[in-house]
Scaffold this motif. Structure first.
Motif, PDB file in Angstrom:
ATOM      1  N   ASP A 126     -10.011  46.203 -30.861  1.00 45.87           N
ATOM      2  CA  ASP A 126      -8.230  47.008 -31.672  1.00 45.87           C
ATOM      3  C   ASP A 126      -7.461  45.272 -31.992  1.00 45.87           C
ATOM      4  O   ASP A 126      -6.977  44.821 -31.054  1.00 45.87           O
ATOM      5  N   LEU A 127      -7.920  44.411 -33.023  1.00 46.09           N
ATOM      6  CA  LEU A 127      -6.990  43.610 -33.566  1.00 46.09           C
ATOM      7  C   LEU A 127      -5.568  44.069 -33.792  1.00 46.09           C
ATOM      8  O   LEU A 127      -4.670  43.695 -32.979  1.00 46.09           O
ATOM      9  N   GLU A 128      -5.012  44.809 -33.362  1.00 42.89           N
ATOM     10  CA  GLU A 128      -3.455  46.241 -33.840  1.00 42.89           C
ATOM     11  C   GLU A 128      -3.194  45.714 -32.357  1.00 42.89           C
ATOM     12  O   GLU A 128      -2.011  45.577 -32.039  1.00 42.89           O
ATOM     13  N   ALA A 129      -3.831  46.919 -31.184  1.00 45.88           N
ATOM     14  CA  ALA A 129      -3.765  46.693 -30.361  1.00 45.88           C
ATOM     15  C   ALA A 129      -3.475  45.202 -29.651  1.00 45.88           C
ATOM     16  O   ALA A 129      -1.845  44.823 -28.967  1.00 45.88           O
ATOM     17  N   GLN A 130      -4.242  44.170 -29.882  1.00 48.31           N
ATOM     18  CA  GLN A 130      -3.759  42.694 -29.783  1.00 48.31           C
ATOM     19  C   GLN A 130      -2.971  42.198 -29.886  1.00 48.31           C
ATOM     20  O   GLN A 130      -1.692  41.326 -29.385  1.00 48.31           O
ATOM     21  N   LEU A 131      -1.810  42.541 -31.347  1.00 46.06           N
ATOM     22  CA  LEU A 131      -1.073  42.027 -31.677  1.00 46.06           C
ATOM     23  C   LEU A 131      -0.078  41.952 -31.528  1.00 46.06           C
ATOM     24  O   LEU A 131       0.745  41.523 -31.311  1.00 46.06           O
ATOM     25  N   THR A 132      -0.349  42.944 -31.501  1.00 42.40           N
ATOM     26  CA  THR A 132       1.251  43.849 -31.353  1.00 42.40           C
ATOM     27  C   THR A 132       1.281  44.220 -29.724  1.00 42.40           C
ATOM     28  O   THR A 132       2.543  43.160 -29.384  1.00 42.40           O
ATOM     29  N   ALA A 133       0.720  43.652 -28.772  1.00 36.14           N
ATOM     30  CA  ALA A 133       1.036  43.001 -26.616  1.00 36.14           C
ATOM     31  C   ALA A 133       1.833  42.112 -27.515  1.00 36.14           C
ATOM     32  O   ALA A 133       2.245  40.949 -26.216  1.00 36.14           O
ATOM     33  N   ALA A 134       1.246  40.931 -27.850  1.00 39.46           N
ATOM     34  CA  ALA A 134       2.181  40.119 -28.736  1.00 39.46           C
ATOM     35  C   ALA A 134       3.378  39.296 -29.041  1.00 39.46           C
ATOM     36  O   ALA A 134       3.547  38.907 -29.331  1.00 39.46           O
ATOM     37  N   GLY A 135       3.277  40.730 -29.312  1.00 39.34           N
ATOM     38  CA  GLY A 135       5.029  40.755 -29.958  1.00 39.34           C
ATOM     39  C   GLY A 135       5.292  40.844 -32.247  1.00 39.34           C
ATOM     40  O   GLY A 135       6.069  40.862 -32.098  1.00 39.34           O
ATOM     41  N   PHE A 136       3.982  40.716 -32.155  1.00 42.82           N
ATOM     42  CA  PHE A 136       4.009  41.342 -33.649  1.00 42.82           C
ATOM     43  C   PHE A 136       4.010  42.021 -34.621  1.00 42.82           C
ATOM     44  O   PHE A 136       3.789  43.444 -33.606  1.00 42.82           O
ATOM     45  N   GLU A 137       4.656  42.676 -35.290  1.00 42.63           N
ATOM     46  CA  GLU A 137       4.397  43.762 -35.716  1.00 42.63           C
ATOM     47  C   GLU A 137       3.661  43.874 -37.009  1.00 42.63           C
ATOM     48  O   GLU A 137       3.380  43.558 -37.990  1.00 42.63           O
ATOM     49  N   CYS A 138       2.206  44.847 -36.379  1.00 42.19           N
ATOM     50  CA  CYS A 138       0.935  44.475 -37.117  1.00 42.19           C
ATOM     51  C   CYS A 138       1.033  46.339 -37.777  1.00 42.19           C
ATOM     52  O   CYS A 138       1.216  46.854 -37.057  1.00 42.19           O
ATOM     53  N   ILE A 139       0.537  46.151 -39.071  1.00 44.02           N
ATOM     54  CA  ILE A 139       0.435  47.553 -39.279  1.00 44.02           C
ATOM     55  C   ILE A 139      -0.945  47.749 -39.882  1.00 44.02           C
ATOM     56  O   ILE A 139      -1.545  46.777 -40.822  1.00 44.02           O
ATOM     57  N   ARG A 140      -1.580  48.971 -39.520  1.00 44.29           N
ATOM     58  CA  ARG A 140      -3.008  48.863 -39.749  1.00 44.29           C
ATOM     59  C   ARG A 140      -3.268  49.729 -41.574  1.00 44.29           C
ATOM     60  O   ARG A 140      -3.000  50.799 -40.552  1.00 44.29           O
ATOM     61  N   LEU A 141      -4.244  49.258 -41.953  1.00 43.67           N
ATOM     62  CA  LEU A 141      -4.350  50.364 -43.297  1.00 43.67           C
ATOM     63  C   LEU A 141      -5.330  50.594 -43.252  1.00 43.67           C
ATOM     64  O   LEU A 141      -6.476  49.767 -43.543  1.00 43.67           O
ATOM     65  N   VAL A 142      -6.032  52.025 -43.131  1.00 45.80           N
ATOM     66  CA  VAL A 142      -7.070  52.367 -43.079  1.00 45.80           C
ATOM     67  C   VAL A 142      -7.616  52.907 -44.684  1.00 45.80           C
ATOM     68  O   VAL A 142      -7.124  53.048 -45.158  1.00 45.80           O
ATOM     69  N   LEU A 143      -8.432  51.670 -44.931  1.00 42.71           N
ATOM     70  CA  LEU A 143      -9.650  51.842 -45.948  1.00 42.71           C
ATOM     71  C   LEU A 143     -10.555  52.558 -46.632  1.00 42.71           C
ATOM     72  O   LEU A 143     -11.099  53.151 -47.532  1.00 42.71           O
ATOM     73  N   TYR A 144     -11.099  52.667 -45.474  1.00 43.41           N
ATOM     74  CA  TYR A 144     -12.530  53.089 -45.977  1.00 43.41           C
ATOM     75  C   TYR A 144     -13.131  54.196 -44.631  1.00 43.41           C
ATOM     76  O   TYR A 144     -12.686  53.956 -43.481  1.00 43.41           O
ATOM     77  N   ASP A 145     -14.027  54.342 -44.819  1.00 43.74           N
ATOM     78  CA  ASP A 145     -15.025  55.406 -43.986  1.00 43.74           C
ATOM     79  C   ASP A 145     -16.374  54.623 -43.891  1.00 43.74           C
ATOM     80  O   ASP A 145     -16.748  53.851 -45.002  1.00 43.74           O
ATOM     81  N   ALA A 146     -17.205  54.849 -42.163  1.00 44.79           N
ATOM     82  CA  ALA A 146     -18.689  54.482 -42.428  1.00 44.79           C
ATOM     83  C   ALA A 146     -18.826  55.138 -42.112  1.00 44.79           C
ATOM     84  O   ALA A 146     -19.156  55.789 -40.574  1.00 44.79           O
ATOM     85  N   ALA A 147     -19.339  56.464 -43.243  1.00 46.42           N
ATOM     86  CA  ALA A 147     -20.327  57.431 -42.542  1.00 46.42           C
ATOM     87  C   ALA A 147     -21.836  57.043 -41.690  1.00 46.42           C
ATOM     88  O   ALA A 147     -22.525  56.500 -42.719  1.00 46.42           O
ATOM     89  N   PRO A 148     -22.132  58.179 -40.757  1.00 45.64           N
ATOM     90  CA  PRO A 148     -22.961  57.429 -40.808  1.00 45.64           C
ATOM     91  C   PRO A 148     -25.086  58.448 -40.865  1.00 45.64           C
ATOM     92  O   PRO A 148     -24.705  58.895 -41.621  1.00 45.64           O
ATOM     93  N   ALA A 149     -25.514  57.055 -40.900  1.00 50.59           N
ATOM     94  CA  ALA A 149     -26.742  57.917 -41.552  1.00 50.59           C
ATOM     95  C   ALA A 149     -27.727  58.917 -40.969  1.00 50.59           C
ATOM     96  O   ALA A 149     -27.404  59.254 -39.782  1.00 50.59           O
ATOM     97  N   ARG A 150     -28.234  60.117 -41.801  1.00 45.94           N
ATOM     98  CA  ARG A 150     -28.062  61.771 -40.464  1.00 45.94           C
ATOM     99  C   ARG A 150     -30.360  61.542 -40.627  1.00 45.94           C
ATOM    100  O   ARG A 150     -30.485  62.001 -39.844  1.00 45.94           O
ATOM    101  N   THR A 151     -30.832  60.131 -41.505  1.00 46.32           N
ATOM    102  CA  THR A 151     -31.933  60.369 -40.913  1.00 46.32           C
ATOM    103  C   THR A 151     -32.742  59.066 -40.796  1.00 46.32           C
ATOM    104  O   THR A 151     -31.931  57.873 -41.706  1.00 46.32           O
ATOM    105  N   LEU A 152     -33.710  58.712 -40.449  1.00 43.29           N
ATOM    106  CA  LEU A 152     -34.374  57.402 -40.374  1.00 43.29           C
ATOM    107  C   LEU A 152     -35.034  56.744 -41.707  1.00 43.29           C
ATOM    108  O   LEU A 152     -35.266  55.658 -42.444  1.00 43.29           O
ATOM    109  N   GLY A 153     -35.258  58.122 -42.783  1.00 46.19           N
ATOM    110  CA  GLY A 153     -35.855  58.181 -44.113  1.00 46.19           C
ATOM    111  C   GLY A 153     -37.468  56.961 -44.115  1.00 46.19           C
ATOM    112  O   GLY A 153     -37.668  57.024 -42.487  1.00 46.19           O
TER     113      GLY A 153
END
Length: 235
Positions: A126-153
């Motif tokens: 959690d980079l955002e939480a660590q920087l916020t706790a240190a007094g930084f204004e940190c804005i997290r922007l979620v750009l992608y999702d990582a979808a899990p594999a359904r099978t081993l194939g």
């Protein structure tokens, strides 16, 4: 050795080339598929720096993002190369999320402007939480999702036929997905015989007791490849 590479396809190319150059046979076993989000816009602020903890954070940037004039801080060699390939002048620090957070706390001033954090929906730290706790204004922007594999194939077939010697695991989430797929396929006994080479203790902790695990000396690719060589000598 016959090594299962579990990284997403976007990240697996350079690693596969290194493993093959070392004489290993690669079994492709991507556990996550990267899916950029649509309609993401970058806030127009005077960013002190842009923090990136994954190469996918660079690859998923929307067209016309306008970030080339800002300082880009990446977490390691792979995200650094992705940033440079995208035309950024970037620098790498820390080796993992905690290391990058420590660098920012030590070298940047909370009063000098906000930090933009480019990330996926799920992160290993959690980079955002660590920087916020240190007094930084940190804005997290979620750009992608990582979808899990359904099978081993095909990886399941290789595992069933004892065609894998080692598995490289880079995150606790990947380790959990691997465990779930293996157990769901009824291949836990076969997996227990493999060398599971983990980037951190948190990754290893996501695997069952009794499975063969080893943890790299530091959270970077060079260390996990060194661990692979060490494991090969003991097999």
């Amino acid at each position: 050795m016959r090594v299962a590479v579990t990284r997403p396809e976007e990240d697996a190319g350079p690693l596969t080339a290194r493993l093959e150059a070392m004489g290993h046979t690669v079994v492709m076993a991507p556990l996550l598929a990267i899916k950029p989000r649509e309609g993401v816009s970058i806030p127009d602020l005077a960013w002190q720096a842009i923090a990136v903890t994954s190469a996918n954070g660079i690859r998923a940037l929307p067209t016309g993002h306008g970030l080339y004039s800002f300082r880009i801080l990446t977490v390691g060699p792979q995200s650094l190369k992705a940033a440079q390939a995208a035309g950024f002048t970037a620098e790498a620090h820390g080796g993992d999320v905690n290391g990058l957070a420590a660098f920012i706390r030590a070298e940047l001033d909370p009063k000098a402007g906000p930090i933009l954090y480019l990330s996926g929906a799920e992160t290993a730290g959690d980079l955002e939480a660590q920087l916020t706790a240190a007094g930084f204004e940190c804005i997290r922007l979620v750009l992608y999702d990582a979808a899990p594999a359904r099978t081993l194939g095909a990886t399941g077939d290789a595992l069933r036929q004892h065609g894998i010697d080692a598995v490289l695991l880079y995150s606790p989430r990947s380790a959990r997905i691997w465990r779930g797929l293996v157990e769901g396929a009824g291949l836990a006994a076969e997996a227990a015989q493999l060398s599971h080479l983990c980037l951190s203790r948190n990754v290893a902790a996501a695997l069952p007791e009794g499975w063969r695990t080893a943890v790299s000396a530091s959270p970077d690719e060079a260390a996990i490849l060194a661990l692979l060589e060490q494991s090969g000598r003991t097999l």
